[in-house]
Design a protein around this motif. Sequence first.
Motif, PDB file in Angstrom:
ATOM      1  N   GLY A 140    -112.143  10.670   3.654  1.00  0.00           N
ATOM      2  CA  GLY A 140    -110.821  10.931   4.200  1.00  0.00           C
ATOM      3  C   GLY A 140    -110.410  12.391   4.154  1.00  0.00           C
ATOM      4  N   GLN A 141    -111.239  13.227   3.564  1.00  0.00           N
ATOM      5  CA  GLN A 141    -110.946  14.666   3.520  1.00  0.00           C
ATOM      6  C   GLN A 141    -111.455  15.336   4.793  1.00  0.00           C
ATOM      7  OE1 GLN A 141    -109.369  17.368   2.588  1.00  0.00           O
ATOM      8  NE2 GLN A 141    -110.390  18.015   0.727  1.00  0.00           N
ATOM      9  N   SER A 142    -110.617  16.118   5.445  1.00  0.00           N
ATOM     10  CA  SER A 142    -111.060  16.844   6.636  1.00  0.00           C
ATOM     11  C   SER A 142    -112.000  17.977   6.250  1.00  0.00           C
ATOM     12  CB  SER A 142    -109.864  17.454   7.360  1.00  0.00           C
ATOM     13  OG  SER A 142    -109.056  16.442   7.894  1.00  0.00           O
ATOM     14  N   ALA A 143    -113.003  18.165   7.073  1.00  0.00           N
ATOM     15  CA  ALA A 143    -113.861  19.343   6.928  1.00  0.00           C
ATOM     16  C   ALA A 143    -113.059  20.578   7.359  1.00  0.00           C
ATOM     17  CB  ALA A 143    -115.104  19.175   7.784  1.00  0.00           C
ATOM     18  N   ALA A 164    -115.319   8.348  10.558  1.00  0.00           N
ATOM     19  CA  ALA A 164    -115.403   6.929  10.170  1.00  0.00           C
ATOM     20  C   ALA A 164    -114.533   6.634   8.955  1.00  0.00           C
ATOM     21  CB  ALA A 164    -116.858   6.551   9.880  1.00  0.00           C
ATOM     22  N   GLU A 165    -114.431   7.623   8.068  1.00  0.00           N
ATOM     23  CA  GLU A 165    -113.705   7.415   6.812  1.00  0.00           C
ATOM     24  C   GLU A 165    -112.322   8.071   6.818  1.00  0.00           C
ATOM     25  OE1 GLU A 165    -116.326   8.859   3.718  1.00  0.00           O
ATOM     26  OE2 GLU A 165    -117.952   7.520   4.315  1.00  0.00           O
ATOM     27  N   SER A 166    -111.964   8.740   7.903  1.00  0.00           N
ATOM     28  CA  SER A 166    -110.776   9.606   7.843  1.00  0.00           C
ATOM     29  C   SER A 166    -109.696   9.270   8.874  1.00  0.00           C
ATOM     30  CB  SER A 166    -111.194  11.075   7.979  1.00  0.00           C
ATOM     31  OG  SER A 166    -111.791  11.308   9.231  1.00  0.00           O
ATOM     32  N   LYS A 181    -115.978  17.372  20.526  1.00  0.00           N
ATOM     33  CA  LYS A 181    -116.071  16.813  21.890  1.00  0.00           C
ATOM     34  C   LYS A 181    -115.817  15.311  21.824  1.00  0.00           C
ATOM     35  CE  LYS A 181    -116.963  16.780  26.237  1.00  0.00           C
ATOM     36  NZ  LYS A 181    -116.135  17.516  27.177  1.00  0.00           N
ATOM     37  N   PHE A 182    -116.399  14.690  20.764  1.00  0.00           N
ATOM     38  CA  PHE A 182    -116.164  13.274  20.511  1.00  0.00           C
ATOM     39  C   PHE A 182    -115.746  13.076  19.060  1.00  0.00           C
ATOM     40  CE2 PHE A 182    -119.456  13.151  23.845  1.00  0.00           C
ATOM     41  CZ  PHE A 182    -118.843  12.317  24.770  1.00  0.00           C
ATOM     42  N   GLY A 183    -114.901  12.089  18.829  1.00  0.00           N
ATOM     43  CA  GLY A 183    -114.606  11.632  17.477  1.00  0.00           C
ATOM     44  C   GLY A 183    -114.998  10.174  17.358  1.00  0.00           C
ATOM     45  N   ILE A 184    -115.396   9.789  16.163  1.00  0.00           N
ATOM     46  CA  ILE A 184    -115.819   8.402  15.925  1.00  0.00           C
ATOM     47  C   ILE A 184    -115.066   7.820  14.743  1.00  0.00           C
ATOM     48  CG2 ILE A 184    -117.721   7.200  14.738  1.00  0.00           C
ATOM     49  CD1 ILE A 184    -118.351   9.342  17.735  1.00  0.00           C
ATOM     50  N   TYR A 185    -114.523   6.614  14.932  1.00  0.00           N
ATOM     51  CA  TYR A 185    -113.901   5.874  13.826  1.00  0.00           C
ATOM     52  C   TYR A 185    -114.707   4.604  13.567  1.00  0.00           C
ATOM     53  CZ  TYR A 185    -109.982   8.926  15.014  1.00  0.00           C
ATOM     54  OH  TYR A 185    -109.201  10.023  15.283  1.00  0.00           O
ATOM     55  N   PHE A 286    -104.013  16.654   5.214  1.00  0.00           N
ATOM     56  CA  PHE A 286    -103.443  15.415   4.695  1.00  0.00           C
ATOM     57  C   PHE A 286    -104.594  14.426   4.578  1.00  0.00           C
ATOM     58  CE2 PHE A 286    -101.446  11.229   5.392  1.00  0.00           C
ATOM     59  CZ  PHE A 286    -100.431  11.261   4.451  1.00  0.00           C
ATOM     60  N   HIS A 287    -104.864  14.007   3.359  1.00  0.00           N
ATOM     61  CA  HIS A 287    -106.049  13.232   2.995  1.00  0.00           C
ATOM     62  C   HIS A 287    -105.652  11.754   2.962  1.00  0.00           C
ATOM     63  CE1 HIS A 287    -109.578  12.187   0.683  1.00  0.00           C
ATOM     64  NE2 HIS A 287    -109.811  13.372   0.181  1.00  0.00           N
ATOM     65  N   ASN A 288    -106.379  10.892   3.662  1.00  0.00           N
ATOM     66  CA  ASN A 288    -105.993   9.470   3.627  1.00  0.00           C
ATOM     67  C   ASN A 288    -106.415   8.793   2.323  1.00  0.00           C
ATOM     68  OD1 ASN A 288    -108.696   8.707   3.815  1.00  0.00           O
ATOM     69  ND2 ASN A 288    -108.550   7.887   5.893  1.00  0.00           N
ATOM     70  N   ARG A 289    -107.207   9.515   1.495  1.00  0.00           N
ATOM     71  CA  ARG A 289    -107.654   8.989   0.196  1.00  0.00           C
ATOM     72  C   ARG A 289    -108.259   7.603   0.326  1.00  0.00           C
ATOM     73  NH1 ARG A 289    -108.398  13.385  -2.862  1.00  0.00           N
ATOM     74  NH2 ARG A 289    -106.532  14.662  -3.045  1.00  0.00           N
ATOM     75  N   TRP A 290    -109.110   7.444   1.359  1.00  0.00           N
ATOM     76  CA  TRP A 290    -109.800   6.158   1.552  1.00  0.00           C
ATOM     77  C   TRP A 290    -110.450   5.702   0.243  1.00  0.00           C
ATOM     78  CZ3 TRP A 290    -115.490   5.671   2.473  1.00  0.00           C
ATOM     79  CH2 TRP A 290    -115.864   4.321   2.571  1.00  0.00           C
TER      80      TRP A 290
END
Length: 380
Positions: A140-143, A164-166, A181-185, A286-290
């Motif tokens: 959940g932490q952004s690079a 996937a985790e964020s 260019k692409f994001g993946i969840y 802002f970290h979602n802390r998954w």
Amino acid sequence: MENQRIFLSSPHMGGTEEKYVKEAFDTNWIAPLGNNVNEFENQVKEFTGTKAACALSSGTGGIHIALDLLGVGQADFVFCSSLTFIASANPILYLGAEPVFIDSDLDSWNMSPVALKKAFEDYTSKGQLPKAVVIVNLYGQSAKMDELMAICDEYGVAVVEDAAESLGSRYKGKMSGTFGKFGIYSFNGNKIITTSGGGMIVSDDEEMIQKALKKATQSRDQAVHYQHSEVGYNYRLSNISAGIGRGQMEVLAQRVEQKRAIFDRYVEALDDIAGIGFMPEMKDTFHNRWLSTLTVDSEKFGVTAAEIVDHLAKFNIEARPVWKPMHMQPLFADCDYYSEDRDNSGYLFETGVCLPSDTKMTEQEQRYVTKKIEELCKTV
Ligand SMILES: *Cc1c(COP(=O)(O)O)cnc(C)c1O
């Protein structure tokens, strides 16, 4: 008496999921298309502020399609974060390409701009460029997206953001997963929200998402008869699963708050103990802390990360080591790896523990977890 198992991160339904699943049954849209799929895509688009989205049967499938659309093929190189789950890297192999792993920095635990720059300089000096860069946003932490995107732009190489985790995390106010260019969840069972298995590919390039949709449905050409001009996959999300996703999107913001509260309670209980540290939340993010993740200095604390995981398991508490980095995996033994000066991802693997971060865990159960960790400390 033994306590109920305390999970790392288990599915947590909001309550409306069954209504949408029932809708699928009532209308007989028991298929990998239908109203739930469309609505689920709309919710994700709205939530993340991205222009286009395509629901898929897994996050892994999303990375596969993204890399395929970027033209990754035989003998190409793809740069990829080393500290991640293998799903970030497996699709590189599906396409016959070769991964090159990039180390983390200790501010973000994600891809180090310093190590990425080194890899680019080394490859360009050999007259080579990667076809794509897969950047992971761990736990959940952004690079460090500004720095990483600047380097990739300089070399003209496209980014696939493995978010996937964020889902629900932000970097400088912008949603994680919307930088490349692409994001993946991913909506796998253990993720912050789940469809019992599923994923989504997003982009601001609507034409590219049209192409992703085609790829995900066997690349069928516009023709009444079955005609195909390129390779495709069967990766579309079922309308049943998407019904679960619709309900889950209604509680996503709430789940993020709950995950963050769990993290805050761990910090409050354990941060003062010698040798214990926590995964940072970078400034302006802002970290979602998954998953709540700590690091342990075993000299100061008294036991190692692995010993903490083993100890908790004895009390029916599910904790896990941090992902074993890709450059340490037997599967990738022959792949190149670039780090800063020392091997940060190896260090995080040695010292990191993912703590139970289940949003159904009660505060009392969490106190039980922290008590079991405190018991291990040599100075207590
Ligand atoms: C879960 C995960 C994936 C893959 O998602 P699936 O939906 O399980 O295929 C990819 N990358 C990371 C970092 C993940 O944690």
